[in-house]
Design an enzyme around this catalytic site. Structure first.
Site, PDB file in Angstrom:
ATOM      1  N   TRP A 202       0.879  -1.170   0.000  1.00 60.78           N
ATOM      2  CA  TRP A 202       0.000   0.000   0.000  1.00 60.78           C
ATOM      3  C   TRP A 202       0.913   1.216   0.000  1.00 60.78           C
ATOM      4  CZ3 TRP A 202      -0.171   3.596   4.208  1.00 60.78           C
ATOM      5  CH2 TRP A 202      -0.895   4.754   3.855  1.00 60.78           C
ATOM      6  N   GLU A 241      -3.090  -2.894  -2.333  1.00 65.31           N
ATOM      7  CA  GLU A 241      -4.258  -2.329  -1.635  1.00 65.31           C
ATOM      8  C   GLU A 241      -4.766  -1.059  -2.322  1.00 65.31           C
ATOM      9  OE1 GLU A 241      -3.476  -1.734   2.500  1.00 65.31           O
ATOM     10  OE2 GLU A 241      -5.521  -1.111   2.963  1.00 65.31           O
ATOM     11  N   LYS A 243      -7.269   2.397  -2.445  1.00 63.90           N
ATOM     12  CA  LYS A 243      -7.703   3.397  -1.466  1.00 63.90           C
ATOM     13  C   LYS A 243      -8.378   4.580  -2.142  1.00 63.90           C
ATOM     14  CE  LYS A 243      -6.171   5.690   2.694  1.00 63.90           C
ATOM     15  NZ  LYS A 243      -5.122   5.960   3.656  1.00 63.90           N
ATOM     16  N   ASP A 274      -9.644  -3.201   1.761  1.00 62.07           N
ATOM     17  CA  ASP A 274      -9.745  -2.618   3.105  1.00 62.07           C
ATOM     18  C   ASP A 274     -11.130  -1.988   3.206  1.00 62.07           C
ATOM     19  OD1 ASP A 274      -9.679  -0.581   5.183  1.00 62.07           O
ATOM     20  OD2 ASP A 274      -7.514  -0.863   5.277  1.00 62.07           O
ATOM     21  N   HIS A 277     -11.824   1.804   2.765  1.00 60.06           N
ATOM     22  CA  HIS A 277     -11.240   2.534   1.640  1.00 60.06           C
ATOM     23  C   HIS A 277     -12.175   2.851   0.483  1.00 60.06           C
ATOM     24  CE1 HIS A 277      -6.770   1.579   2.667  1.00 60.06           C
ATOM     25  NE2 HIS A 277      -7.448   2.078   3.681  1.00 60.06           N
ATOM     26  N   HIS A 301      -8.577  -6.346   4.659  1.00 54.46           N
ATOM     27  CA  HIS A 301      -8.208  -5.523   5.810  1.00 54.46           C
ATOM     28  C   HIS A 301      -9.524  -5.140   6.464  1.00 54.46           C
ATOM     29  CE1 HIS A 301      -3.881  -3.970   4.874  1.00 54.46           C
ATOM     30  NE2 HIS A 301      -3.967  -5.279   4.945  1.00 54.46           N
ATOM     31  N   ASP A 309     -12.060   7.131   6.549  1.00 59.54           N
ATOM     32  CA  ASP A 309     -11.252   5.930   6.781  1.00 59.54           C
ATOM     33  C   ASP A 309     -10.571   6.054   8.149  1.00 59.54           C
ATOM     34  OD1 ASP A 309      -9.652   3.677   6.415  1.00 59.54           O
ATOM     35  OD2 ASP A 309      -8.105   4.798   5.353  1.00 59.54           O
ATOM     36  N   ASP A 311     -10.289   4.039  10.741  1.00 56.81           N
ATOM     37  CA  ASP A 311      -9.650   2.894  11.384  1.00 56.81           C
ATOM     38  C   ASP A 311     -10.114   2.680  12.818  1.00 56.81           C
ATOM     39  OD1 ASP A 311      -7.694   1.659   9.391  1.00 56.81           O
ATOM     40  OD2 ASP A 311      -7.217   3.788   9.225  1.00 56.81           O
ATOM     41  N   ASP A 341      -7.128  -4.280  10.122  1.00 52.23           N
ATOM     42  CA  ASP A 341      -6.398  -3.023   9.946  1.00 52.23           C
ATOM     43  C   ASP A 341      -7.152  -1.882  10.601  1.00 52.23           C
ATOM     44  OD1 ASP A 341      -4.646  -1.082   9.249  1.00 52.23           O
ATOM     45  OD2 ASP A 341      -5.198  -0.988   7.138  1.00 52.23           O
TER      46      ASP A 341
HETATM   47  C1  RNT Z   1      -3.790   2.702   4.857  1.00 51.61           C
HETATM   48  C2  RNT Z   1      -3.905   1.252   4.603  1.00 51.61           C
HETATM   49  C3  RNT Z   1      -2.783   0.404   5.129  1.00 51.61           C
HETATM   50  C4  RNT Z   1      -2.324   0.810   6.509  1.00 51.61           C
HETATM   51  C5  RNT Z   1      -1.360  -0.144   7.160  1.00 51.61           C
HETATM   52  C6  RNT Z   1      -0.686   0.443   8.335  1.00 51.61           C
HETATM   53  O1  RNT Z   1      -4.910   3.388   4.569  1.00 51.61           O
HETATM   54  O2  RNT Z   1      -5.124   0.791   5.082  1.00 51.61           O
HETATM   55  O3  RNT Z   1      -3.143  -0.926   5.053  1.00 51.61           O
HETATM   56  O4  RNT Z   1      -3.395   0.998   7.379  1.00 51.61           O
HETATM   57  O5  RNT Z   1      -0.502  -0.632   6.229  1.00 51.61           O
HETATM   58 ZN    ZN Z   2      -5.441  -1.342   5.055  1.00 51.19          ZN
END
Ligand code: RNT
Ligand code: ZN
Length: 433
Positions: A202, A241, A243, A274, A277, A301, A309, A311, A341
């Site tokens: 990523w 990945e 985003k 993810d 994302h 993720h 996003d 987290d 994640d």
């Molecule tokens: C970032 C991505 C990625 C990170 C990690 C730390 O938006 O989701 O996967 O969160 O690699």
């Molecule tokens: Zn991620």
């Protein structure tokens, strides 16, 4: 007291025996109820036990790692300053070990390059080698975990807004070298553990404001990736990945969904999905049944976006439930790798770890308990009312009794019993940091 005896003493305080009869009794009733609609709960539990979740090491220390004390950059951010963050490699390891003692099943550990065992020396990103991860390979083996890996483009003086997509050859070469080295590290991990190490790429590359070079950066990114992927490394698998945007990179992301979907489909590469994302109203679960037709595998993720996003800690919500349902309905558990994640620094970090992992298991179990055979029969026969009725009834079957039994059977705390265990660890370990 060393960490192993602390973990042992905490697990001994979990009041299992008193609850035993009610857990087993409830499970027997649940088993019958599910059997009535053609679902084998023992089989679902067995599948759940065999499905590893890749624990993201970065929940222990707010994505800081051991390379330097430079703050987080690259479009991601942790919020909160709850005390007790892991400050070094031993603390990260102890916290993971403790979290794992509260989660059923055998899980994997997902490392970022900045978590190498650099022995107190500064090792730049274009200098990392398998030797910096030898102690992790050893530790993982001792703790019965397999490793996954991530290259790290953020939090570095050369990160800027563009890394692998940078038109400046010097910067771009630096990150190509880093990523190539990371793939070799992942290959060494995979060979040592006798199971492919999955390495995620990523990169944060993007633009805060409008850019007139959208296509150009994507062309450069594709060229960089092609160069990186040239090397054949059988001990590892690479995934990429997608985003939507990053903080400070709101207008444009090079590795958007369309880019990554196209790249992975044409290069036969694993796609990293993810759940944070995509646009907030987008149905992420629905992507599974499209992507699986065109890419070989998926890396998940599992996260929880709140307005962006963000987290947040994964919970058992519709989004996550739907995601796992689609994977099970597509018969794709063998082609989907599950990783977490999120990074929450506002609450007890180990608590965050355990909540999110157990929630992910709940969602997978719920998908495995779906009366799919019967639902498919109804659907094939055009019985729309019956299909909807059974989907509704399935929601209130005694799912909790099956999840409790799964934890009981695997010798980890049942129900909320992990709360006092984490409080005790906080009292004895993390609050003293
Ligand atoms: C970032 C991505 C990625 C990170 C990690 C730390 O938006 O989701 O996967 O969160 O690699
Ligand atoms: Zn991620």
């Amino acid at each position: 007291m060393n960490i192993d005896s602390i973990i042992k003493s905490i697990s001994e305080t979990t009041d299992r025996i008193a609850k035993e009869a009610s857990i087993l009794g409830a499970y027997e009733i649940a088993k019958d109820r599910y059997a009535e609609i053609g679902v084998d709960t023992d089989k679902a539990i067995e599948t759940l036990e065999k499905t590893p979740i890749s624990l993201h090491c970065w929940q222990t220390d707010d994505v800081i790692g051991f390379e330097s004390t430079a703050g987080l950059s690259g479009g991601i951010q942790t919020t909160g300053n709850y005390p007790g963050r892991a400050r070094n490699i031993d603390e990260v390891r102890n916290d993971i070990k403790f979290a794992k003692s509260l989660i059923a099943g055998n899980h994997r550990l997902n490392l970022h390059e900045i978590y190498g065992d650099f022995g107190g020396k500064f090792v730049d990103r274009d200098q990392c080698e398998p030797k910096h991860f030898e102690s992790w390979i050893q530790w993982a083996k001792e703790n019965n975990m397999k490793l996954d890996f991530n290259s790290t483009s953020f939090g570095h003086p050369k990160s800027g807004d563009l890394s692998l997509a940078n038109p400046d050859p010097a910067i771009r070469e630096f990150w190509i070298e880093h990523t190539k080295r990371c793939r070799r590290i992942a290959d060494a991990m995979g060979k040592a553990q006798g199971d492919p190490c999955i390495m995620n790429i990523w990169v944060h590359d993007g633009s805060k404001d409008q850019t007139v070079e959208r296509k150009r950066y994507r062309e450069i990114f594709a060229e960089s990736l092609d160069e990186i992927l040239k090397e054949d490394l059988p001990g590892m698998k690479t995934c990429l990945e997608a985003k939507l945007f990053g903080i400070g990179l709101e207008s444009y992301t090079v590795g958007s969904h369309d880019f990554v979907a196209g790249y992975c489909a044409t290069r036969k590469l694993m796609y990293t999905l993810d759940t944070g994302h995509y646009e907030m109203t987008e149905n992420v679960a629905d992507m599974v049944a499209s992507l699986l037709l065109f890419v070989p595998e998926l890396m998940l993720h599992v996260s929880r976006p709140i307005r962006w996003d963000s987290d947040h800690v994964t919970i058992m919500n519709d989004q996550t439930l739907d995601l796992f349902k689609e994977i099970v309905r597509a018969d794709a558990l063998g082609r989907a790798h599950i990783g977490l994640d999120y990074f929450d620094a506002a609450i007890n970090r180990i608590g965050a770890y355990v909540i999110g992992t157990r929630a992910t298991q709940k969602c997978l179990l719920s998908a495995l308990l779906e009366p799919l055979g019967k639902l498919r029969e109804y659907e094939d026969a055009g019985k729309g009312f019956q299909r909807l009725a059974l989907l509704e009834e399935a929601k209130t079957l005694p799912f909790g009794a099956v999840f409790d039994y799964f934890n009981y059977k695997n010798n980890v705390p049942v129900g909320a019993a992990f709360i006092p265990a984490i409080e005790k660890y906080e009292q004895e370990v993390t609050s003293k940091r």
